[in-house]
Design a protein around this motif. Structure first.
Motif, PDB file in Angstrom:
ATOM      1  N   ARG A 147      59.723  39.839  11.220  1.00 22.06           N
ATOM      2  CA  ARG A 147      60.113  39.265   9.928  1.00 22.06           C
ATOM      3  C   ARG A 147      61.390  39.944   9.461  1.00 22.06           C
ATOM      4  NH1 ARG A 147      58.981  43.267   6.352  1.00 22.06           N
ATOM      5  NH2 ARG A 147      57.345  44.721   6.940  1.00 22.06           N
ATOM      6  N   LEU A 148      62.109  39.307   8.580  1.00 20.98           N
ATOM      7  CA  LEU A 148      63.308  39.893   7.994  1.00 20.98           C
ATOM      8  C   LEU A 148      62.927  41.190   7.285  1.00 20.98           C
ATOM      9  CD1 LEU A 148      66.323  39.526   7.467  1.00 20.98           C
ATOM     10  CD2 LEU A 148      65.731  38.305   5.380  1.00 20.98           C
ATOM     11  N   GLY A 149      63.630  42.258   7.582  1.00 22.40           N
ATOM     12  CA  GLY A 149      63.341  43.559   6.992  1.00 22.40           C
ATOM     13  C   GLY A 149      62.289  44.354   7.730  1.00 22.40           C
ATOM     14  N   GLY A 150      61.664  43.754   8.734  1.00 22.23           N
ATOM     15  CA  GLY A 150      60.625  44.440   9.492  1.00 22.23           C
ATOM     16  C   GLY A 150      61.175  45.588  10.316  1.00 22.23           C
ATOM     17  N   ALA A 151      60.316  46.513  10.627  1.00 20.30           N
ATOM     18  CA  ALA A 151      60.712  47.668  11.440  1.00 20.30           C
ATOM     19  C   ALA A 151      60.839  47.257  12.899  1.00 20.30           C
ATOM     20  CB  ALA A 151      59.679  48.779  11.300  1.00 20.30           C
ATOM     21  N   VAL A 152      61.776  47.905  13.597  1.00 20.21           N
ATOM     22  CA  VAL A 152      61.937  47.694  15.032  1.00 20.21           C
ATOM     23  C   VAL A 152      62.302  49.024  15.669  1.00 20.21           C
ATOM     24  CG1 VAL A 152      64.382  47.026  14.858  1.00 20.21           C
ATOM     25  CG2 VAL A 152      63.035  46.283  16.820  1.00 20.21           C
ATOM     26  N   SER A 153      61.743  49.284  16.839  1.00 19.86           N
ATOM     27  CA  SER A 153      62.059  50.485  17.592  1.00 19.86           C
ATOM     28  C   SER A 153      62.193  50.087  19.053  1.00 19.86           C
ATOM     29  CB  SER A 153      60.961  51.531  17.423  1.00 19.86           C
ATOM     30  OG  SER A 153      61.278  52.684  18.171  1.00 19.86           O
ATOM     31  N   LEU A 154      63.422  50.180  19.577  1.00 20.55           N
ATOM     32  CA  LEU A 154      63.701  49.828  20.968  1.00 20.55           C
ATOM     33  C   LEU A 154      63.924  51.115  21.754  1.00 20.55           C
ATOM     34  CD1 LEU A 154      66.136  46.825  20.404  1.00 20.55           C
ATOM     35  CD2 LEU A 154      63.656  46.781  20.782  1.00 20.55           C
ATOM     36  N   ARG A 155      63.077  51.342  22.732  1.00 21.40           N
ATOM     37  CA  ARG A 155      63.120  52.577  23.506  1.00 21.40           C
ATOM     38  C   ARG A 155      64.526  52.794  24.075  1.00 21.40           C
ATOM     39  NH1 ARG A 155      58.229  53.088  27.278  1.00 21.40           N
ATOM     40  NH2 ARG A 155      57.245  52.924  25.242  1.00 21.40           N
ATOM     41  N   ASP A 156      64.991  53.992  24.022  1.00 25.27           N
ATOM     42  CA  ASP A 156      66.305  54.412  24.513  1.00 25.27           C
ATOM     43  C   ASP A 156      67.464  53.930  23.649  1.00 25.27           C
ATOM     44  OD1 ASP A 156      65.031  55.644  26.719  1.00 25.27           O
ATOM     45  OD2 ASP A 156      65.121  53.773  27.851  1.00 25.27           O
ATOM     46  N   LEU A 157      67.225  53.098  22.634  1.00 27.92           N
ATOM     47  CA  LEU A 157      68.309  52.634  21.763  1.00 27.92           C
ATOM     48  C   LEU A 157      68.140  53.106  20.332  1.00 27.92           C
ATOM     49  CD1 LEU A 157      68.884  49.002  23.021  1.00 27.92           C
ATOM     50  CD2 LEU A 157      70.407  50.948  23.263  1.00 27.92           C
ATOM     51  N   GLY A 158      66.910  53.234  19.879  1.00 33.31           N
ATOM     52  CA  GLY A 158      66.680  53.727  18.537  1.00 33.31           C
ATOM     53  C   GLY A 158      65.795  52.825  17.699  1.00 33.31           C
ATOM     54  N   SER A 159      65.630  53.245  16.451  1.00 36.17           N
ATOM     55  CA  SER A 159      64.786  52.527  15.496  1.00 36.17           C
ATOM     56  C   SER A 159      65.641  52.015  14.357  1.00 36.17           C
ATOM     57  CB  SER A 159      63.713  53.456  14.936  1.00 36.17           C
ATOM     58  OG  SER A 159      62.872  53.908  15.963  1.00 36.17           O
ATOM     59  N   GLY A 160      65.146  50.967  13.696  1.00 36.89           N
ATOM     60  CA  GLY A 160      65.867  50.421  12.558  1.00 36.89           C
ATOM     61  C   GLY A 160      65.114  49.271  11.936  1.00 36.89           C
ATOM     62  N   ARG A 161      65.854  48.251  11.527  1.00 41.57           N
ATOM     63  CA  ARG A 161      65.291  47.102  10.817  1.00 41.57           C
ATOM     64  C   ARG A 161      65.748  45.788  11.431  1.00 41.57           C
ATOM     65  NH1 ARG A 161      61.003  48.512   8.257  1.00 41.57           N
ATOM     66  NH2 ARG A 161      61.297  50.527   7.313  1.00 41.57           N
ATOM     67  N   ILE A 162      64.958  44.758  11.200  1.00 37.68           N
ATOM     68  CA  ILE A 162      65.344  43.398  11.568  1.00 37.68           C
ATOM     69  C   ILE A 162      66.196  42.871  10.424  1.00 37.68           C
ATOM     70  CG2 ILE A 162      64.516  41.074  12.044  1.00 37.68           C
ATOM     71  CD1 ILE A 162      62.017  42.427  13.310  1.00 37.68           C
ATOM     72  N   THR A 163      67.469  42.610  10.709  1.00 39.23           N
ATOM     73  CA  THR A 163      68.426  42.240   9.663  1.00 39.23           C
ATOM     74  C   THR A 163      68.758  40.753   9.650  1.00 39.23           C
ATOM     75  OG1 THR A 163      70.157  43.065  11.150  1.00 39.23           O
ATOM     76  CG2 THR A 163      69.437  44.526   9.370  1.00 39.23           C
ATOM     77  N   ALA A 164      68.236  39.994  10.598  1.00 46.62           N
ATOM     78  CA  ALA A 164      68.299  38.529  10.566  1.00 46.62           C
ATOM     79  C   ALA A 164      67.109  38.028  11.367  1.00 46.62           C
ATOM     80  CB  ALA A 164      69.603  38.004  11.149  1.00 46.62           C
ATOM     81  N   TRP A 165      66.439  36.995  10.840  1.00 50.96           N
ATOM     82  CA  TRP A 165      65.234  36.477  11.507  1.00 50.96           C
ATOM     83  C   TRP A 165      65.070  35.013  11.125  1.00 50.96           C
ATOM     84  CZ3 TRP A 165      62.475  38.773  15.204  1.00 50.96           C
ATOM     85  CH2 TRP A 165      61.239  38.230  15.556  1.00 50.96           C
ATOM     86  N   ASP A 166      65.288  34.130  12.078  1.00 48.67           N
ATOM     87  CA  ASP A 166      65.093  32.692  11.904  1.00 48.67           C
ATOM     88  C   ASP A 166      64.339  32.246  13.147  1.00 48.67           C
ATOM     89  OD1 ASP A 166      65.205  29.986  11.422  1.00 48.67           O
ATOM     90  OD2 ASP A 166      67.395  29.851  11.450  1.00 48.67           O
ATOM     91  N   VAL A 167      63.037  32.057  13.028  1.00 49.47           N
ATOM     92  CA  VAL A 167      62.154  31.812  14.166  1.00 49.47           C
ATOM     93  C   VAL A 167      62.715  30.725  15.077  1.00 49.47           C
ATOM     94  CG1 VAL A 167      59.840  31.081  14.858  1.00 49.47           C
ATOM     95  CG2 VAL A 167      60.139  32.641  12.927  1.00 49.47           C
ATOM     96  N   ASP A 168      62.701  31.027  16.372  1.00 43.16           N
ATOM     97  CA  ASP A 168      63.208  30.190  17.460  1.00 43.16           C
ATOM     98  C   ASP A 168      64.725  30.108  17.497  1.00 43.16           C
ATOM     99  OD1 ASP A 168      60.682  29.681  18.484  1.00 43.16           O
ATOM    100  OD2 ASP A 168      60.472  27.780  17.433  1.00 43.16           O
ATOM    101  N   ARG A 169      65.446  30.809  16.603  1.00 46.08           N
ATOM    102  CA  ARG A 169      66.911  30.710  16.584  1.00 46.08           C
ATOM    103  C   ARG A 169      67.634  32.059  16.578  1.00 46.08           C
ATOM    104  NH1 ARG A 169      69.196  26.056  16.006  1.00 46.08           N
ATOM    105  NH2 ARG A 169      71.101  26.967  15.237  1.00 46.08           N
TER     106      ARG A 169
END
Length: 132
Positions: free
Chosen positions: A55-77
């Motif tokens: 979701r927009l604003g949701g947390a994300v953590s990608l191994r070897d790249l770092g953690s942060g936030r989802i800054t754009a989210w439009d399902v299927d796009r």
């Protein structure tokens, strides 16, 4: 339809680097979306997503790249992940003919980071996964 990496660009503005690709994929957007926006899909071709709140604003953590936030989210796009220290990664899908998709990809980062050949290799894995 087969997949292909059609365009790759690399720009540098001061300490900011921007890599961009256009990738033609052999599946419709709905079939590509899980590979870009779910932990299971990302792990198959890119990296493990230890956390991903879809979701927009949701947390994300990608191994070897770092953690942060989802800054754009439009399902299927559109899925955009902004990571502390890892920059901004944006996946933007569009329809491409009958049953295909075009992925417009951008990775913006500071200092040393991902290389164009590294992303090409990842996109080859993604195309292979979606072609099987």
């Amino acid at each position: 339809m087969t997949g292909s990496i059609e365009q790759g660009t690399s720009q540098t503005h001061g300490n900011t680097h921007i890599l961009g690709f256009h990738v033609r994929l052999p599946r419709p957007m709905e079939g590509v979306w899980p590979a870009l926006a779910t932990p299971e899909g990302l792990q198959r071709w890119f990296t493990a997503a230890d956390e991903l709140e879809p979701r927009l604003g949701g947390a994300v953590s990608l191994r070897d790249l770092g953690s942060g936030r989802i800054t754009a989210w439009d399902v299927d796009r559109v899925a955009e992940y902004t990571l502390e220290g890892g920059g901004r990664i944006r996946f933007h899908l569009e329809r491409d003919g009958e049953g295909g998709s075009l992925l417009r990809f951008t990775h913006e980062f500071q200092g040393e980071g991902e290389s164009e050949p590294g992303w090409r290799a990842r996109f080859e894995r993604l195309i292979g996964q979606l072609s099987s």
